[in-house]
Design a protein around this motif. Structure first.
Motif, PDB file in Angstrom:
ATOM      1  N   VAL A   1      37.114  51.496 -27.158  1.00 39.54           N
ATOM      2  CA  VAL A   1      36.756  50.073 -27.068  1.00 39.54           C
ATOM      3  C   VAL A   1      37.643  49.400 -26.015  1.00 39.54           C
ATOM      4  O   VAL A   1      38.678  49.931 -25.632  1.00 39.54           O
TER       5      VAL A   1
ATOM      6  N   SER B   1      25.562  49.279 -36.139  1.00 38.34           N
ATOM      7  CA  SER B   1      25.435  47.813 -36.084  1.00 38.34           C
ATOM      8  C   SER B   1      25.480  47.198 -37.494  1.00 38.34           C
ATOM      9  O   SER B   1      25.971  46.091 -37.681  1.00 38.34           O
TER      10      SER B   1
ATOM     11  N   THR C   1      39.310  44.036 -28.585  1.00 32.63           N
ATOM     12  CA  THR C   1      38.150  44.112 -29.484  1.00 32.63           C
ATOM     13  C   THR C   1      38.582  43.823 -30.923  1.00 32.63           C
ATOM     14  O   THR C   1      39.572  44.353 -31.414  1.00 32.63           O
ATOM     15  N   LYS C   2      37.790  42.965 -31.586  1.00 35.06           N
ATOM     16  CA  LYS C   2      38.100  42.635 -32.982  1.00 35.06           C
ATOM     17  C   LYS C   2      37.502  43.697 -33.907  1.00 35.06           C
ATOM     18  O   LYS C   2      36.524  44.366 -33.557  1.00 35.06           O
TER      19      LYS C   2
ATOM     20  N   GLY D   1      31.032  47.904 -35.292  1.00 34.81           N
ATOM     21  CA  GLY D   1      29.696  47.895 -34.707  1.00 34.81           C
ATOM     22  C   GLY D   1      29.457  49.030 -33.728  1.00 34.81           C
ATOM     23  O   GLY D   1      28.322  49.418 -33.462  1.00 34.81           O
ATOM     24  N   LYS D   2      30.536  49.552 -33.178  1.00 36.33           N
ATOM     25  CA  LYS D   2      30.426  50.714 -32.283  1.00 36.33           C
ATOM     26  C   LYS D   2      29.854  51.909 -33.047  1.00 36.33           C
ATOM     27  O   LYS D   2      29.172  52.766 -32.507  1.00 36.33           O
TER      28      LYS D   2
ATOM     29  N   ARG E   1      38.514  39.967 -40.313  1.00 41.24           N
ATOM     30  CA  ARG E   1      37.643  39.853 -39.135  1.00 41.24           C
ATOM     31  C   ARG E   1      38.387  39.590 -37.837  1.00 41.24           C
ATOM     32  O   ARG E   1      37.908  39.929 -36.766  1.00 41.24           O
TER      33      ARG E   1
ATOM     34  N   PRO F   1      35.468  43.777 -36.557  1.00 42.88           N
ATOM     35  CA  PRO F   1      34.026  43.912 -36.843  1.00 42.88           C
ATOM     36  C   PRO F   1      33.251  44.519 -35.671  1.00 42.88           C
ATOM     37  O   PRO F   1      32.352  45.340 -35.850  1.00 42.88           O
ATOM     38  N   GLU F   2      33.645  44.123 -34.461  1.00 45.52           N
ATOM     39  CA  GLU F   2      32.966  44.631 -33.269  1.00 45.52           C
ATOM     40  C   GLU F   2      33.232  46.141 -33.109  1.00 45.52           C
ATOM     41  O   GLU F   2      32.344  46.900 -32.711  1.00 45.52           O
TER      42      GLU F   2
ATOM     43  N   GLU G   1      42.721  42.393 -34.186  1.00 43.27           N
ATOM     44  CA  GLU G   1      42.477  43.016 -32.890  1.00 43.27           C
ATOM     45  C   GLU G   1      42.890  44.485 -32.952  1.00 43.27           C
ATOM     46  O   GLU G   1      44.044  44.791 -33.255  1.00 43.27           O
TER      47      GLU G   1
ATOM     48  N   GLU H   1      28.920  46.245 -38.564  1.00 45.82           N
ATOM     49  CA  GLU H   1      29.440  44.989 -38.009  1.00 45.82           C
ATOM     50  C   GLU H   1      28.905  43.823 -38.842  1.00 45.82           C
ATOM     51  O   GLU H   1      29.656  42.931 -39.219  1.00 45.82           O
ATOM     52  N   LYS H   2      27.591  43.879 -39.141  1.00 40.65           N
ATOM     53  CA  LYS H   2      26.973  42.791 -39.907  1.00 40.65           C
ATOM     54  C   LYS H   2      27.597  42.687 -41.298  1.00 40.65           C
ATOM     55  O   LYS H   2      27.879  41.618 -41.786  1.00 40.65           O
TER      56      LYS H   2
END
Ligand code: GTP
Ligand code: MG
Length: 364
Positions: free
Chosen positions: A296, A311, A300-301, A307-308, A348, A303-304, A351, A314-315
């Motif tokens: 990443v 998805s 990058t936080k 998401g890698k 959330r 949740p993101e 980092e 992440e949601k």
């Protein structure tokens, strides 16, 4: 996917040799120019000592390294942008890469011809960079012609774009790559179409031979100098040797490097520089006995980062259990780390740090 890079350079600079070493995919290597006709795409595993160390401790069923995508294209020659050689038509394959690896020949070998007859790193680098500039100029000019009318009838978006494009055009005409136009930093992202080649960060690769002759040392020094002038990173690797290294087993490889007094292989250096250049970091996950490395961008936080992987993660992100590699090595395993209170619960806003081992908690 970690990052995508495209290899550029003159014919016979050793691009395919380095591509093969990186990807272990066998592109054609030959002593005649333009041996590469079709562009090759390869996936290279990212060499990662930490991943090996974590695997040694937790003995997963499967270990999956981070990867990077590499494009090997035909050599560029003077006039490529006007249709000389084979280069220009393949530039489209590298328009959406994140970075360019610019391979510069520094090895002497009378059996391998050089398009400029002699080796002259500064001239050779200039030749390639000029073709990239001209290729960008063509795209920018075409776009200007296309939107000029639209801008005149008053659409604000087009007017702004036109202004930026005109500035880029003027810079390119003066021989400045887009990455060297500081006032444009960030603005080019807003452009509709052009994935401009000269806007991409460049990592210079001095392709040296194992002989280390005096001449070759001067070539290498020249590449380092040119790279420093434009504030680009540079690594020197011996493409041919690296390609041979790839055929050895782990232990043999280590022995070999030790013999040459090298701390790590050139490829490891190259990938590490690439990560640094693009501000990339690696984090790890261990799920059902599968250990995996992910790439990443720094900052990058959590949740993101989740998401890698998926998805939905992440949601449905709830929290992340995090331990950094260094502490993990001390603890020896995840359960031991938990027991010792070394695993932090993060939300959330966390980092992700380089080397984090993360267990994501999420709702589907
Ligand atoms: N001696 C020596 N030869 C090398 C080295 N690296 C590559 N070569 C040789 O140089 C020749 C050209 O290498 P390639 O990797 O095919 O070059 P390329 O840049 O892909 O060339 P094109 O695809 O034709 O543009 C081959 O014969 C390689 O074996 C090196 O470090 N030392
Ligand atoms: Mg080639």
């Amino acid at each position: 996917m970690g990052f995508k890079c495209g290899i550029v350079g003159l014919p016979n600079a050793g691009k395919s040799t380095i591509f093969n070493a990186l990807t272990a995919a066998k592109a054609e290597v030959a002593s005649y120019p333009f041996s590469t006709i079709q562009p090759h795409q390869g996936i290279a595993p990212v060499p990662d000592l930490r991943l090996k160390e974590i695997a040694r401790l937790i003995q997963p069923k499967k270990t999956i390294p981070a990867t990077l995508e590499i494009w090997d294209i035909a050599g560029l020659v003077k006039g490529a942008s006007q249709g000389e050689g084979l280069g220009n038509q393949f530039l489209s394959h590298i328009r959406n890469v994140d970075a360019l690896l610019h391979v510069v020949r520094c090895f002497e070998d009378e059996n391998v011809s050089h398009p400029g007859e002699t080796i002259d790193p500064r001239r050779d680098i200039d030749m390639v960079n000029t073709e990239l500039l001209l290729a960008d100029l063509e795209i920018v000019s075409r776009r200007i012609t296309k939107i000029e009318k639209l801008a005149r009838v008053g659409e604000k978006g087009y007017r702004e774009e036109l202004e930026i494009l005109k500035e880029i055009e003027a810079g390119l005409n003066n021989g400045i790559p887009v990455r060297g136009m500081p006032t444009l930093a960030g603005l080019t992202k807003g452009l509709k179409d052009p994935q401009l080649l000269t806007s991409k960060p460049v990592l210079y690769v001095a392709n040296i031979s194992e002989n280390k002759s005096k001449e070759e040392e001067t070539y290498r020094a020249k590449v380092i100098q040119v790279a420093a002038e434009e504030k680009s990173p540079v690594v020197a690797i011996c493409g041919k040797l690296e390609a041979e290294l790839e055929d050895l087993g782990e232990e043999e490889k280590k022995e070999f490097l030790k013999e040459y007094g090298l701390p790590q292989s050139g490829l490891e250096m190259l990938v590490a520089e690439g990560y640094h250049l693009l501000n990339l970091i690696v984090f790890y996950t261990v799920v059902s006995k599968e250990l995996r490395a992910w790439t990443v961008v720094q900052g990058t936080k959590a949740p993101e980062a989740a998401g890698k992987i998926h998805s939905d993660m992440e949601k449905g992100f709830i929290k992340a259990e995090v331990i950094n590699y260094k502490n993990f090595i001390v603890a020896g395993s995840l359960p031991a780390a938990r027991e010792k209170g070394m695993v932090a619960l993060e939300g959330r806003d966390y980092e992700v740090c380089d080397g984090d081992i993360i267990t994501f908690k999420f709702n589907f």
